[in-house]
Scaffold this motif. Structure first.
Motif, PDB file in Angstrom:
ATOM      1  N   ALA A   1      81.517  87.344  30.325  1.00  0.00           N
ATOM      2  CA  ALA A   1      83.035  88.416  31.228  1.00  0.00           C
ATOM      3  C   ALA A   1      82.626  88.098  32.226  1.00  0.00           C
ATOM      4  CB  ALA A   1      82.492  89.993  30.720  1.00  0.00           C
ATOM      5  N   LEU A   2      81.556  87.836  33.007  1.00  0.00           N
ATOM      6  CA  LEU A   2      82.200  87.256  34.633  1.00  0.00           C
ATOM      7  C   LEU A   2      82.336  85.956  34.896  1.00  0.00           C
ATOM      8  CD1 LEU A   2      78.300  89.082  35.444  1.00  0.00           C
ATOM      9  CD2 LEU A   2      80.486  89.873  36.426  1.00  0.00           C
ATOM     10  N   PRO A   3      83.310  86.445  36.018  1.00  0.00           N
ATOM     11  CA  PRO A   3      84.352  85.413  36.400  1.00  0.00           C
ATOM     12  C   PRO A   3      83.431  84.395  37.217  1.00  0.00           C
ATOM     13  CG  PRO A   3      84.592  86.688  37.648  1.00  0.00           C
ATOM     14  CD  PRO A   3      83.861  87.613  36.626  1.00  0.00           C
ATOM     15  N   PRO A   4      83.530  83.088  38.415  1.00  0.00           N
ATOM     16  CA  PRO A   4      82.940  82.152  39.027  1.00  0.00           C
ATOM     17  C   PRO A   4      82.031  82.903  39.891  1.00  0.00           C
ATOM     18  CG  PRO A   4      84.527  81.089  37.905  1.00  0.00           C
ATOM     19  CD  PRO A   4      83.981  82.839  37.610  1.00  0.00           C
ATOM     20  N   GLY A   5      80.819  83.150  40.822  1.00  0.00           N
ATOM     21  CA  GLY A   5      81.079  84.106  41.659  1.00  0.00           C
ATOM     22  C   GLY A   5      80.536  85.994  41.242  1.00  0.00           C
ATOM     23  N   GLY A   6      80.386  86.535  40.309  1.00  0.00           N
ATOM     24  CA  GLY A   6      80.140  87.410  39.671  1.00  0.00           C
ATOM     25  C   GLY A   6      79.077  87.720  39.336  1.00  0.00           C
ATOM     26  N   ARG A   7      78.737  89.024  39.758  1.00  0.00           N
ATOM     27  CA  ARG A   7      76.911  89.301  40.011  1.00  0.00           C
ATOM     28  C   ARG A   7      76.990  90.742  38.229  1.00  0.00           C
ATOM     29  NH1 ARG A   7      76.804  85.970  42.292  1.00  0.00           N
ATOM     30  NH2 ARG A   7      75.989  85.168  44.025  1.00  0.00           N
ATOM     31  N   LEU A   8      75.430  90.324  38.279  1.00  0.00           N
ATOM     32  CA  LEU A   8      75.727  91.238  36.914  1.00  0.00           C
ATOM     33  C   LEU A   8      73.888  92.126  37.592  1.00  0.00           C
ATOM     34  CD1 LEU A   8      74.514  92.639  33.797  1.00  0.00           C
ATOM     35  CD2 LEU A   8      73.015  90.442  33.533  1.00  0.00           C
ATOM     36  N   VAL A   9      73.914  93.546  37.893  1.00  0.00           N
ATOM     37  CA  VAL A   9      73.239  94.344  38.127  1.00  0.00           C
ATOM     38  C   VAL A   9      72.289  95.346  36.864  1.00  0.00           C
ATOM     39  CG1 VAL A   9      72.425  96.430  39.209  1.00  0.00           C
ATOM     40  CG2 VAL A   9      73.803  94.717  40.357  1.00  0.00           C
ATOM     41  N   ILE A  10      71.407  94.690  36.795  1.00  0.00           N
ATOM     42  CA  ILE A  10      70.538  95.679  36.008  1.00  0.00           C
ATOM     43  C   ILE A  10      69.501  96.725  36.060  1.00  0.00           C
ATOM     44  CG2 ILE A  10      68.452  95.112  33.401  1.00  0.00           C
ATOM     45  CD1 ILE A  10      69.645  92.018  34.072  1.00  0.00           C
ATOM     46  N   ALA A  11      69.523  97.563  36.167  1.00  0.00           N
ATOM     47  CA  ALA A  11      68.131  98.696  36.459  1.00  0.00           C
ATOM     48  C   ALA A  11      67.699  99.279  35.085  1.00  0.00           C
ATOM     49  CB  ALA A  11      69.140  99.696  37.488  1.00  0.00           C
ATOM     50  N   GLU A  12      66.331  99.924  35.300  1.00  0.00           N
ATOM     51  CA  GLU A  12      65.957 100.867  34.132  1.00  0.00           C
ATOM     52  C   GLU A  12      64.312 100.075  34.549  1.00  0.00           C
ATOM     53  OE1 GLU A  12      67.020  97.816  30.681  1.00  0.00           O
ATOM     54  OE2 GLU A  12      64.842  96.867  30.900  1.00  0.00           O
ATOM     55  N   PRO A  13      63.580 101.585  34.403  1.00  0.00           N
ATOM     56  CA  PRO A  13      61.661 100.593  34.275  1.00  0.00           C
ATOM     57  C   PRO A  13      61.790 100.036  34.017  1.00  0.00           C
ATOM     58  CG  PRO A  13      62.417 102.815  33.701  1.00  0.00           C
ATOM     59  CD  PRO A  13      63.540 102.476  33.228  1.00  0.00           C
ATOM     60  N   MET A  14      61.143  99.397  34.337  1.00  0.00           N
ATOM     61  CA  MET A  14      59.729  97.885  34.080  1.00  0.00           C
ATOM     62  C   MET A  14      58.812  97.852  34.227  1.00  0.00           C
ATOM     63  SD  MET A  14      62.633  95.094  36.612  1.00  0.00           S
ATOM     64  CE  MET A  14      64.789  95.680  35.759  1.00  0.00           C
ATOM     65  N   ALA A  15      58.042  97.205  33.328  1.00  0.00           N
ATOM     66  CA  ALA A  15      56.740  96.927  33.006  1.00  0.00           C
ATOM     67  C   ALA A  15      56.343  96.266  34.314  1.00  0.00           C
ATOM     68  CB  ALA A  15      56.086  96.042  31.468  1.00  0.00           C
ATOM     69  N   GLY A  16      55.023  96.570  34.438  1.00  0.00           N
ATOM     70  CA  GLY A  16      53.909  95.873  35.216  1.00  0.00           C
ATOM     71  C   GLY A  16      54.635  96.475  37.074  1.00  0.00           C
ATOM     72  N   ALA A  17      55.625  97.921  36.928  1.00  0.00           N
ATOM     73  CA  ALA A  17      56.111  98.204  38.353  1.00  0.00           C
ATOM     74  C   ALA A  17      54.803  98.236  39.173  1.00  0.00           C
ATOM     75  CB  ALA A  17      57.394  98.924  38.811  1.00  0.00           C
ATOM     76  N   ARG A  18      54.734  97.954  40.610  1.00  0.00           N
ATOM     77  CA  ARG A  18      53.756  98.295  41.325  1.00  0.00           C
ATOM     78  C   ARG A  18      53.726  99.911  41.439  1.00  0.00           C
ATOM     79  NH1 ARG A  18      52.907  94.536  46.859  1.00  0.00           N
ATOM     80  NH2 ARG A  18      52.527  93.524  45.616  1.00  0.00           N
ATOM     81  N   GLY A  19      52.468 100.658  41.251  1.00  0.00           N
ATOM     82  CA  GLY A  19      51.812 102.022  41.562  1.00  0.00           C
ATOM     83  C   GLY A  19      52.403 102.284  39.737  1.00  0.00           C
TER      84      GLY A  19
END
Length: 375
Positions: A299-317
């Motif tokens: 669905a993304l055009p050339p130059g498009g961006r995907l932003v994934i935001a969520e809690p992730m394993a191994g996060a510092r602290g």
């Protein structure tokens, strides 16, 4: 290499034999320089054992609406016992337990004085999403009553999976399930939205599509923060109806276009140079997560961006949050797993994204970002 591994293993075995020896522990307690280490380990171990009791104390306070009550005005033990329809001794036991957890405190430091909020209790009021999750946890705790049985059956099949049933079955669950889920997501979304908006420059884009956007809390937050950005929201039709109503009520109906469909089976709307997945990917196992990422890539055009935001394993602290909390939560839910940024990156590569990068937020415990681009 083999010699190095053998030496490392030997050191670990020696360390563990030493720490497991009761005689060594007693000797360390007699030495002032080492006593703090034994005491610290003992406190940590006790907190792990008592964690369920602590969480239930907090759950009782949420159910009784204690924090809002004390926000309004301090109250004595007798007053609260009357309001809660419980013996004074029971109310006192709960209040003293909450005081030990730094959530409430008596005025002037005397237990006979009226109770008020302690700093941690006041901070909890500043994030209504925490209270919503605590109330929701009774479903998780029901599934974790026999954790070995839960792990042996492969996850799911219990109270928490029933709560998420509608999402798994493409919106065919009852309206009540959709409503409960959407309220939980809407309550817990504002802080996450603030973190994501603070970590990524949305104004560089022309149009954004928030996939799995729920009732529109994140889309609405971006619309307010970036006035010139055209915004779309894609979620199951039942959720989309609720999102459209909330967005219209917020006066943002002209800014946010709602699309109904299943991102696991339907193509995503085109025409957006930014797509966001906010707390979506970790709810899915690798196969559906990969299918979703491929749909985003298409669905993304050339130059498009995907932003994934969520809690992730191994996060510092915040390592416990990832594999310890979300690992078991998602297992009970019957779908998904916490992933490290590099694991997300591997899925992105399989989906056709050539580049990706990790971006921290001000509070990694709640969310980190992975940003992928289309060349």
């Amino acid at each position: 290499m083999e010699l190095s591994i053998r030496k490392d293993n030997s050191w670990v075995a020696w360390r563990n034999r030493l720490l497991a020896d009761p005689g060594v522990q007693r000797a360390m307690l007699r030495l002032p320089g080492l006593r703090w280490l034994v005491q610290s380990k003992a406190r940590t171990m006790f907190d792990r054992v008592a964690g369920f009791a602590y969480s239930q104390i907090l759950a009782a306070a949420i159910e009784l609406d204690l924090f809002e009550r004390l926000r309004a005005a301090p109250a004595t033990t007798d007053e609260l016992a009357t309001e809660w329809a419980m013996p004074v001794a029971g109310a006192e036991r709960l209040l003293r337990a909450l005081a030990a957890l730094d959530l409430v405190e008596p005025l002037s430091g005397q237990m006979s004085q009226p109770w008020t909020l302690a700093p941690d209790g006041a901070a909890l009021l500043g994030n209504p999403g925490i209270a919503a999750m605590i109330a929701h946890h009774r479903l998780l705790y029901a599934d974790l009553a026999d954790p070995v049985a839960l792990l042996r059956r492969g996850g799911g099949g219990g109270a928490l999976q029933g709560f998420w049933h509608y999402a798994r079955d493409a919106g065919q669950g009852p309206e009540g399930a959709v409503s409960d889920y959407s309220r939980l997501m809407a309550a817990s979304q504002p802080l996450v939205a603030e973190l994501v908006i603070g970590a990524y420059r949305f104004a560089r884009h022309r149009a954004m599509l928030d996939v799995g956007g729920g009732e529109g809390a994140f889309a609405a937050a971006v619309a307010r923060a970036v006035p010139g950005l055209a915004i779309g929201l894609f979620d199951l039709p039942e959720v989309g109806k609720r999102a459209a109503a909330r967005i219209e009520a917020a006066g943002l109906g002209a800014r946010v276009q709602v699309h109904g469909g299943s991102f696991l089976g339907d193509p995503l709307p085109r025409g957006h140079d930014l797509i966001t997945l906010v707390r979506v990917l970790h709810d899915h196992d690798d196969a559906p997560a990969l299918a979703l990422l491929r749909a985003v890539r298409a669905a993304l055009p050339p130059g498009g961006r995907l932003v994934i935001a969520e809690p992730m394993a191994g996060a510092r602290g915040a390592k416990r949050m990832g594999d310890a909390y979300f690992g078991l939560y998602l297992w009970a839910m019957g779908s998904g797993r916490p992933r490290r940024p590099d694991e997300i990156g591997a899925l992105l590569g399989e989906a056709g994204f050539k580049t990706w990068r990790r971006r921290p937020t001000a509070l990694p415990l709640n969310a980190q970002l992975v940003i992928a681009g289309v060349e």
